[in-house]
Design a protein around this motif. Structure first.
Motif, PDB file in Angstrom:
ATOM      1  N   PRO A 290       0.801  -1.221   0.000  1.00 47.38           N
ATOM      2  CA  PRO A 290       0.000   0.000   0.000  1.00 47.38           C
ATOM      3  C   PRO A 290       0.834   1.271   0.000  1.00 47.38           C
ATOM      4  N   VAL A 291       2.039   1.243   0.576  1.00 55.12           N
ATOM      5  CA  VAL A 291       2.883   2.436   0.540  1.00 55.12           C
ATOM      6  C   VAL A 291       3.203   2.784  -0.904  1.00 55.12           C
ATOM      7  N   ALA A 292       3.528   1.741  -1.680  1.00 54.35           N
ATOM      8  CA  ALA A 292       3.825   1.998  -3.081  1.00 54.35           C
ATOM      9  C   ALA A 292       2.617   2.566  -3.796  1.00 54.35           C
ATOM     10  N   SER A 293       1.415   2.049  -3.518  1.00 58.78           N
ATOM     11  CA  SER A 293       0.244   2.549  -4.208  1.00 58.78           C
ATOM     12  C   SER A 293      -0.198   3.899  -3.657  1.00 58.78           C
ATOM     13  N   ALA A 294       0.209   4.230  -2.415  1.00 61.50           N
ATOM     14  CA  ALA A 294      -0.151   5.528  -1.869  1.00 61.50           C
ATOM     15  C   ALA A 294       0.551   6.654  -2.609  1.00 61.50           C
ATOM     16  N   ALA A 295       1.629   6.343  -3.332  1.00 63.55           N
ATOM     17  CA  ALA A 295       2.325   7.356  -4.111  1.00 63.55           C
ATOM     18  C   ALA A 295       1.503   7.801  -5.309  1.00 63.55           C
ATOM     19  N   GLY A 296       0.485   7.064  -5.646  1.00 60.17           N
ATOM     20  CA  GLY A 296      -0.370   7.421  -6.769  1.00 60.17           C
ATOM     21  C   GLY A 296      -0.259   6.415  -7.887  1.00 60.17           C
ATOM     22  N   PRO A 297      -1.131   6.515  -8.859  1.00 62.09           N
ATOM     23  CA  PRO A 297      -1.099   5.564  -9.970  1.00 62.09           C
ATOM     24  C   PRO A 297       0.079   5.841 -10.904  1.00 62.09           C
ATOM     25  N   ALA A 298       0.559   4.799 -11.560  1.00 64.49           N
ATOM     26  CA  ALA A 298       1.620   4.950 -12.563  1.00 64.49           C
ATOM     27  C   ALA A 298       0.954   5.213 -13.907  1.00 64.49           C
ATOM     28  N   LEU A 299       1.046   6.451 -14.377  1.00 65.89           N
ATOM     29  CA  LEU A 299       0.315   6.861 -15.576  1.00 65.89           C
ATOM     30  C   LEU A 299       1.255   7.183 -16.723  1.00 65.89           C
ATOM     31  N   ASP A 300       0.726   7.119 -17.942  1.00 65.08           N
ATOM     32  CA  ASP A 300       1.469   7.577 -19.109  1.00 65.08           C
ATOM     33  C   ASP A 300       1.754   9.066 -18.950  1.00 65.08           C
ATOM     34  N   PRO A 301       2.916   9.526 -19.405  1.00 62.70           N
ATOM     35  CA  PRO A 301       3.201  10.971 -19.324  1.00 62.70           C
ATOM     36  C   PRO A 301       2.310  11.752 -20.286  1.00 62.70           C
ATOM     37  N   PRO A 302       2.069  13.032 -19.978  1.00 67.46           N
ATOM     38  CA  PRO A 302       1.252  13.847 -20.895  1.00 67.46           C
ATOM     39  C   PRO A 302       1.978  14.047 -22.215  1.00 67.46           C
ATOM     40  N   ARG A 303       1.216  14.326 -23.275  1.00 68.04           N
ATOM     41  CA  ARG A 303       1.771  14.494 -24.610  1.00 68.04           C
ATOM     42  C   ARG A 303       2.460  15.838 -24.803  1.00 68.04           C
ATOM     43  N   SER A 304       2.022  16.846 -24.077  1.00 69.12           N
ATOM     44  CA  SER A 304       2.575  18.178 -24.323  1.00 69.12           C
ATOM     45  C   SER A 304       2.990  18.835 -23.013  1.00 69.12           C
ATOM     46  N   GLY A 305       3.154  20.132 -23.023  1.00 69.88           N
ATOM     47  CA  GLY A 305       3.713  20.899 -21.924  1.00 69.88           C
ATOM     48  C   GLY A 305       2.868  20.926 -20.668  1.00 69.88           C
ATOM     49  N   PRO A 306       3.070  21.970 -19.878  1.00 67.59           N
ATOM     50  CA  PRO A 306       2.396  22.054 -18.582  1.00 67.59           C
ATOM     51  C   PRO A 306       0.879  22.168 -18.711  1.00 67.59           C
ATOM     52  N   CYS A 307       0.216  21.766 -17.659  1.00 68.53           N
ATOM     53  CA  CYS A 307      -1.250  21.797 -17.619  1.00 68.53           C
ATOM     54  C   CYS A 307      -1.725  23.258 -17.530  1.00 68.53           C
ATOM     55  N   VAL A 308      -2.992  23.465 -17.798  1.00 67.02           N
ATOM     56  CA  VAL A 308      -3.564  24.819 -17.745  1.00 67.02           C
ATOM     57  C   VAL A 308      -3.665  25.333 -16.314  1.00 67.02           C
ATOM     58  N   GLU A 309      -3.567  24.447 -15.335  1.00 67.51           N
ATOM     59  CA  GLU A 309      -3.596  24.807 -13.915  1.00 67.51           C
ATOM     60  C   GLU A 309      -2.522  24.003 -13.191  1.00 67.51           C
TER      61      GLU A 309
END
Length: 134
Positions: free
Chosen positions: A24-43
Motif C-alpha cells: 500500500p505504501v507503493a500505491s499511496a504514491a499514486g497511480p503509474a500513468l502515461d506521461p502527458p503528450r505536451s507541456g504544462p497543464c492549464v492549472e
C-alpha cells in the motif's frame, strides 16, 4: 463508489501508521500513468487533481445553459494532452490517464458516455480546442 474511495484511503492510512504496508505504501504514491503528450497543464497539477471535475462541470453548465464554450478547461483539450502516445486513448488500462486515476480513486468517470476518449489528430487539435463537441 465514493465510499469505496474513502474506505481505501482509510485502509492505506491505517497500514501506513502501523508501519506494515510495503504494498500500500507503493500505491499511496499514486497511480503509474502515461506521461502527458505536451507541456504544462492549464492549472497547477495539485489543483487539477482536486478540482478538475468542478472545472468540467462549470464549463458544461456554461456551454449547455448559456451557449458559452470556454476553452481553458475543455474535456477535449484534457484528452488531447493526456492521451496515451500509442493509441491516443485516455481509457483502456491502468496506465491510461483517466482510467488509471479514476481506478486509483475508485471513482467512475461518466464523461465518456457522451464524449470521446480519443485525442483529436494533432493537425486539428489546436484548431478544435476552441470548442468542438466530443
Amino acid at each position: 463508489m465514493r465510499a469505496a474511495g474513502i474506505l481505501r484511503a482509510a485502509i492505506v492510512a491505517t497500514l501506513l501508521l502501523s508501519g506494515s504496508a510495503m504494498g500500500p505504501v507503493a500505491s499511496a504514491a499514486g497511480p503509474a500513468l502515461d506521461p502527458p503528450r505536451s507541456g504544462p497543464c492549464v492549472e497547477d497539477p495539485k489543483l487539477m487533481r482536486r478540482s478538475h471535475m468542478e472545472f468540467l462541470r462549470h464549463d458544461r453548465d456554461d456551454t449547455v445553459r448559456r451557449g458559452i464554450r470556454p476553452v481553458k478547461h475543455s474535456l477535449a483539450a484534457c484528452v488531447d494532452c493526456h492521451a496515451n502516445a500509442k493509441d491516443g486513448q485516455v481509457l483502456g488500462s491502468e496506465q491510461h490517464f483517466c482510467q488509471g486515476c479514476h481506478s486509483y480513486a475508485a471513482v467512475k468517470p461518466d464523461c465518456f458516455g457522451c464524449h470521446a476518449s480519443t485525442a483529436r489528430p494533432a493537425t486539428t487539435a489546436s484548431a478544435g480546442a476552441a470548442g468542438s463537441l466530443r
